[in-house]
Design an enzyme around this catalytic site. Structure first.
Site, mmCIF file in Angstrom:
data_model
loop_
_atom_site.group_PDB
_atom_site.id
_atom_site.type_symbol
_atom_site.label_atom_id
_atom_site.label_comp_id
_atom_site.label_asym_id
_atom_site.label_seq_id
_atom_site.Cartn_x
_atom_site.Cartn_y
_atom_site.Cartn_z
ATOM 1 C CG ASP A 160 -2.050 0.903 1.108
ATOM 2 O OD1 ASP A 160 -2.391 1.447 -0.055
ATOM 3 O OD2 ASP A 160 -2.656 1.320 2.175
ATOM 4 C CD GLU A 274 -6.661 0.791 -3.961
ATOM 5 O OE1 GLU A 274 -7.236 -0.265 -4.082
ATOM 6 O OE2 GLU A 274 -6.500 1.361 -3.088
#
Length: 494
Positions: A160, A274
């Site tokens: 992330d 993402e």
């Protein structure tokens, strides 16, 4: 599975599985959790597993540590323990800062929403640094947790908030499958909100080589255009296009560069990405979202999810702060844009405890949604600490209060020290602090300092004792996590 019971090891029943011509399981011993493997003497897999060995009548029994080598052997031979691509399925990221939360996450998924694709291996590169963990640590912890819980339905892994190529390389080498790119440093909201001349200068200064474009080319594509995004009409004039490009053009170029680096480094390995622009001050308008998506597509970037900066405040570990009706209208537009531009997921970052808006985002995204949570698994760990060793919890709370003003710098939080109790040691129910807004945020954002603090002799001040309590009371921790995350997941089940 009688061969797996030796030296009075406490085998976790749901972990036991037949594979590779033998048996695998996880045991709880006085020395902690251990891998237990029973294999035929001629099995080549014996060379891949480390640990204490015992020759039995027809097999070799190994009791080994939860080591990187053994985790890698399990992923090779128990393939459901290797992270997989999640794609566009409804999904939930379940971050684990201590490496012990996955069994509880599994219980929550099974109880609330078995169809939701879980991402058990998730941590931001920033959090890895703050907790002194490596990408390998994150993958291995999810491997052991899924194994212990008997989870065999696959799970994702999310590296992330990556911002640089070297961060991608480290996480790729560890086995991550999803990469969340954070180009927030390249979002230029200040110039985008300036006067006409400031906007013009900022537009000219964009990295046009990286965008494979020019100011005139971009304006010609958008000026005077009307876009129909699944019933939502978005109209661009020259000013709207220029300001959107100034705000997000640098971010688009950075994402494209990171994507090309990942594609080259990964070779034939599958991956998914993402894009996250949520950690910025100003909301992403619908026109800006459309420009981001259109320009990324033009540059050949493929992504499965995007996290815009929604309206309102998304603070850590507490409910949404803002007008729920305004959020409803905002997310409806963003979801329409996502559907009209390839059907990617909207990703809800800082998604823990946002109970008041889950119904709206679940309704408008129609399953194209990813819920990303992280730090509240740590808070549930502290709930177990408070219940089993209140005095120790009080010392953690005092330390967190002392660290809050410095540790809050990189987080969007509004807790105030003068609104939270000064001393947990004087409270009859110190765990109640975990349900009080200010104390909850104070404990939430100081996790890194707590988990890396050492005493005068260099020994961990809190981390080892926290993990010792969670290992001693695994059922309490799993129950707390299940109770907590069932509330998060239930609104998103099909």
């Amino acid at each position: 599975m009688s061969n797996l019971s030796f030296r009075s090891v406490d085998l976790v029943p749901q972990s036991a599985v037949n594979a590779t011509g033998g048996q695998w399981g996880l045991a709880r011993t006085d020395a902690g959790r251990r891998l237990v493997v029973s294999l035929p003497p001629e099995s080549p897999v014996l060379a891949e597993v480390e640990g204490e060995r015992q020759q039995l009548a027809a097999s070799v029994l190994i009791v080994g540590p939860l080591s990187p080598r053994n985790a890698a052997a399990m992923r090779r031979h128990l393939p459901w323990l290797s992270p997989v691509l999640i794609g566009r399925r409804t999904s939930a990221g379940l971050g684990d800062r201590l490496g012990l939360a996955t069994p509880g996450h599994v219980r929550a998924i099974r109880q609330a929403a078995p169809a939701i694709a879980p991402v058990f291996a998730q941590q931001s590169i920033r959090e890895m640094a703050r907790t002194h963990r490596t990408p390998e640590d994150v993958i291995d912890a999810a491997t052991w947790g899924a194994f212990e819980a008997g989870w065999r339905d696959g799970f994702g892994s999310d590296a992330d908030h990556l911002k640089a190529p070297d961060e991608i390389d480290r996480c790729l080498a560890a086995g991550f499958t999803q990469f969340t790119f954070d180009p927030g440093a390249f979002v230029n909201a200040d110039d985008a909100a300036g006067d006409g001349e400031r906007v013009r200068r900022a537009l000219d200064a964009l990295p046009w080589d990286g965008l494979e474009d020019s100011p005139g080319g971009l304006l010609a594509r958008y000026e005077g255009r009307r876009f129909d995004a699944d019933g939502l009409e978005i109209v661009f004039d020259g000013e709207t296009a220029a300001r959107a490009a100034v705000k997000y053009g640098g971010a688009v170029a950075h994402v494209a560069a990171l994507y090309r680096h990942l594609r080259e480094s990964a070779g034939e390995r599958p991956f998914e990405i993402e894009v996250s622009v949520d950690e910025t001050e100003t909301p992403t308008t619908h026109a800006e979202h459309l420009l981001i998506a259109t320009e990324l597509q033009r540059l050949g970037v493929a992504w499965i999810g995007l996290a815009p900066r929604f309206v309102g405040r998304f603070e850590k570990g507490v409910d949404y702060i803002g007008d729920v009706g305004e959020f409803d209208r905002d997310v409806a537009g963003h979801a329409a844009i996502a559907r009209a531009n390839g059907g990617y997921k909207l990703s809800l970052h800082s998604g823990s405890d946002k109970f008041s808006i889950y119904p709206a985002i679940a309704r408008h995204t129609r399953g194209l949604v990813h819920l990303k949570t992280a730090g509240t698994s740590y808070l549930e760990a502290l709930r177990v600490v408070a219940a089993t060793d209140p005095a120790f919890f009080a010392s953690i709370y005092s330390f967190s209060r002392a660290r809050y003003d410095s540790d809050r710098a990189s987080y969007h939080v509004s807790a105030r020290l003068d609104h939270a109790a000064e001393d947990a040691g004087t409270m009859d129910r110190p765990a109640d602090l975990l349900d009080q807004f200010d104390a909850r945020e104070i404990l939430h954002v100081t996790f890194g300092s707590v988990l890396t603090a050492v005493d005068d002799e260099g020994r961990p001040k809190f981390a080892d004792r926290i993990k010792e309590l969670l290992e001693r009371f695994p059922g309490k921790y799993a129950e707390a996590l299940e109770r907590h995350f069932v509330r998060h997941l239930a609104p998103f089940k099909a």
